[in-house]
Design a protein around this motif. Structure first.
Motif, PDB file in Angstrom:
ATOM      1  N   LYS A 150       0.831  -1.199   0.000  1.00  0.00           N
ATOM      2  CA  LYS A 150       0.000   0.000   0.000  1.00  0.00           C
ATOM      3  C   LYS A 150       0.868   1.254   0.000  1.00  0.00           C
ATOM      4  N   TRP A 151       1.945   1.258   0.790  1.00  0.00           N
ATOM      5  CA  TRP A 151       2.849   2.412   0.803  1.00  0.00           C
ATOM      6  C   TRP A 151       3.559   2.565  -0.540  1.00  0.00           C
ATOM      7  N   LEU A 152       3.958   1.460  -1.140  1.00  0.00           N
ATOM      8  CA  LEU A 152       4.583   1.510  -2.452  1.00  0.00           C
ATOM      9  C   LEU A 152       3.626   2.087  -3.485  1.00  0.00           C
ATOM     10  N   LEU A 153       2.364   1.702  -3.409  1.00  0.00           N
ATOM     11  CA  LEU A 153       1.357   2.222  -4.328  1.00  0.00           C
ATOM     12  C   LEU A 153       1.165   3.727  -4.122  1.00  0.00           C
ATOM     13  N   ILE A 154       1.130   4.174  -2.875  1.00  0.00           N
ATOM     14  CA  ILE A 154       0.954   5.603  -2.593  1.00  0.00           C
ATOM     15  C   ILE A 154       2.137   6.404  -3.120  1.00  0.00           C
ATOM     16  N   VAL A 155       3.351   5.923  -2.879  1.00  0.00           N
ATOM     17  CA  VAL A 155       4.550   6.615  -3.373  1.00  0.00           C
ATOM     18  C   VAL A 155       4.559   6.638  -4.900  1.00  0.00           C
ATOM     19  N   ALA A 156       4.185   5.534  -5.518  1.00  0.00           N
ATOM     20  CA  ALA A 156       4.156   5.463  -6.982  1.00  0.00           C
ATOM     21  C   ALA A 156       3.110   6.412  -7.561  1.00  0.00           C
ATOM     22  N   VAL A 157       1.960   6.539  -6.909  1.00  0.00           N
ATOM     23  CA  VAL A 157       0.928   7.469  -7.379  1.00  0.00           C
ATOM     24  C   VAL A 157       1.443   8.900  -7.295  1.00  0.00           C
ATOM     25  N   VAL A 158       2.107   9.233  -6.195  1.00  0.00           N
ATOM     26  CA  VAL A 158       2.649  10.584  -6.041  1.00  0.00           C
ATOM     27  C   VAL A 158       3.703  10.861  -7.107  1.00  0.00           C
ATOM     28  N   LEU A 159       4.607   9.917  -7.343  1.00  0.00           N
ATOM     29  CA  LEU A 159       5.627  10.100  -8.376  1.00  0.00           C
ATOM     30  C   LEU A 159       5.013  10.200  -9.768  1.00  0.00           C
ATOM     31  N   THR A 160       3.982   9.417 -10.018  1.00  0.00           N
ATOM     32  CA  THR A 160       3.313   9.485 -11.318  1.00  0.00           C
ATOM     33  C   THR A 160       2.658  10.841 -11.525  1.00  0.00           C
ATOM     34  N   VAL A 161       1.991  11.339 -10.504  1.00  0.00           N
ATOM     35  CA  VAL A 161       1.348  12.649 -10.614  1.00  0.00           C
ATOM     36  C   VAL A 161       2.395  13.739 -10.821  1.00  0.00           C
ATOM     37  N   LEU A 162       3.489  13.689 -10.063  1.00  0.00           N
ATOM     38  CA  LEU A 162       4.550  14.684 -10.247  1.00  0.00           C
ATOM     39  C   LEU A 162       5.176  14.587 -11.641  1.00  0.00           C
ATOM     40  N   GLY A 163       5.364  13.365 -12.127  1.00  0.00           N
ATOM     41  CA  GLY A 163       5.920  13.187 -13.468  1.00  0.00           C
ATOM     42  C   GLY A 163       5.002  13.726 -14.548  1.00  0.00           C
ATOM     43  N   VAL A 164       3.712  13.460 -14.432  1.00  0.00           N
ATOM     44  CA  VAL A 164       2.751  13.959 -15.423  1.00  0.00           C
ATOM     45  C   VAL A 164       2.677  15.483 -15.374  1.00  0.00           C
ATOM     46  N   VAL A 165       2.637  16.032 -14.177  1.00  0.00           N
ATOM     47  CA  VAL A 165       2.596  17.495 -14.046  1.00  0.00           C
ATOM     48  C   VAL A 165       3.859  18.110 -14.634  1.00  0.00           C
ATOM     49  N   GLY A 166       5.010  17.540 -14.324  1.00  0.00           N
ATOM     50  CA  GLY A 166       6.263  18.076 -14.845  1.00  0.00           C
ATOM     51  C   GLY A 166       6.404  17.931 -16.339  1.00  0.00           C
ATOM     52  N   LEU A 167       5.935  16.816 -16.868  1.00  0.00           N
ATOM     53  CA  LEU A 167       6.120  16.546 -18.293  1.00  0.00           C
ATOM     54  C   LEU A 167       5.092  17.254 -19.165  1.00  0.00           C
ATOM     55  N   TYR A 168       3.826  17.244 -18.744  1.00  0.00           N
ATOM     56  CA  TYR A 168       2.777  17.741 -19.628  1.00  0.00           C
ATOM     57  C   TYR A 168       2.234  19.120 -19.249  1.00  0.00           C
ATOM     58  N   LEU A 169       2.142  19.430 -17.961  1.00  0.00           N
ATOM     59  CA  LEU A 169       1.596  20.728 -17.584  1.00  0.00           C
ATOM     60  C   LEU A 169       2.662  21.802 -17.531  1.00  0.00           C
ATOM     61  N   VAL A 170       3.782  21.533 -16.893  1.00  0.00           N
ATOM     62  CA  VAL A 170       4.864  22.517 -16.805  1.00  0.00           C
ATOM     63  C   VAL A 170       5.651  22.519 -18.104  1.00  0.00           C
ATOM     64  N   GLY A 171       6.005  21.351 -18.573  1.00  0.00           N
ATOM     65  CA  GLY A 171       6.747  21.224 -19.818  1.00  0.00           C
ATOM     66  C   GLY A 171       8.236  21.244 -19.581  1.00  0.00           C
ATOM     67  N   PRO A 172       8.961  20.397 -20.287  1.00  0.00           N
ATOM     68  CA  PRO A 172      10.413  20.338 -20.122  1.00  0.00           C
ATOM     69  C   PRO A 172      11.121  21.618 -20.568  1.00  0.00           C
ATOM     70  N   GLU A 173      10.456  22.424 -21.377  1.00  0.00           N
ATOM     71  CA  GLU A 173      11.087  23.655 -21.870  1.00  0.00           C
ATOM     72  C   GLU A 173      11.325  24.655 -20.743  1.00  0.00           C
ATOM     73  N   GLN A 174      10.603  24.528 -19.647  1.00  0.00           N
ATOM     74  CA  GLN A 174      10.732  25.457 -18.527  1.00  0.00           C
ATOM     75  C   GLN A 174      11.971  25.177 -17.677  1.00  0.00           C
ATOM     76  N   PHE A 175      12.554  24.010 -17.824  1.00  0.00           N
ATOM     77  CA  PHE A 175      13.732  23.636 -17.053  1.00  0.00           C
ATOM     78  C   PHE A 175      14.993  24.104 -17.778  1.00  0.00           C
ATOM     79  N   PRO A 176      16.117  24.234 -17.060  1.00  0.00           N
ATOM     80  CA  PRO A 176      17.353  24.725 -17.690  1.00  0.00           C
ATOM     81  C   PRO A 176      17.841  23.873 -18.855  1.00  0.00           C
ATOM     82  N   ASN A 177      17.751  22.563 -18.735  1.00  0.00           N
ATOM     83  CA  ASN A 177      18.181  21.676 -19.806  1.00  0.00           C
ATOM     84  C   ASN A 177      16.980  20.843 -20.245  1.00  0.00           C
ATOM     85  N   PRO A 178      16.260  21.286 -21.293  1.00  0.00           N
ATOM     86  CA  PRO A 178      14.999  20.630 -21.669  1.00  0.00           C
ATOM     87  C   PRO A 178      15.113  19.151 -22.034  1.00  0.00           C
TER      88      PRO A 178
END
Length: 75
Positions: A7-35
């Motif tokens: 259950k803890w592994l699932l919770i951590v994985a959900v959080v990482l997935t949400v952060l990855g999706v937000v970083g990749l699709y909502l924020v966009g890699p272009e906003q980071f120093p090295n896209p």
């Protein structure tokens, strides 16, 4: 693996997935120093964590089906 650990592994994985999706699709890699590198890092986080989420959901569903079948046989 124990149910609590899964259950803890699932919770951590959900959080990482949400952060990855937000970083990749909502924020966009272009906003980071090295896209290019940031896109690869986000995908490196996103793909394994998404697979863990899918496995966790599948396992939870499977356990619920098995327990409901066992309850049905007892009655």
């Amino acid at each position: 693996m124990s149910k609590k650990a899964e259950k803890w592994l699932l919770i951590v994985a959900v959080v990482l997935t949400v952060l990855g999706v937000v970083g990749l699709y909502l924020v966009g890699p272009e906003q980071f120093p090295n896209p290019e590198q940031s896109e690869y890092i986000l995908q490196l986080i996103l793909y394994p964590s998404a697979l863990i989420v899918i496995r966790g959901i599948w396992k939870q569903t499977l356990e619920n089906k098995i327990s409901s079948k066992k309850k049905g046989e007892i009655l």
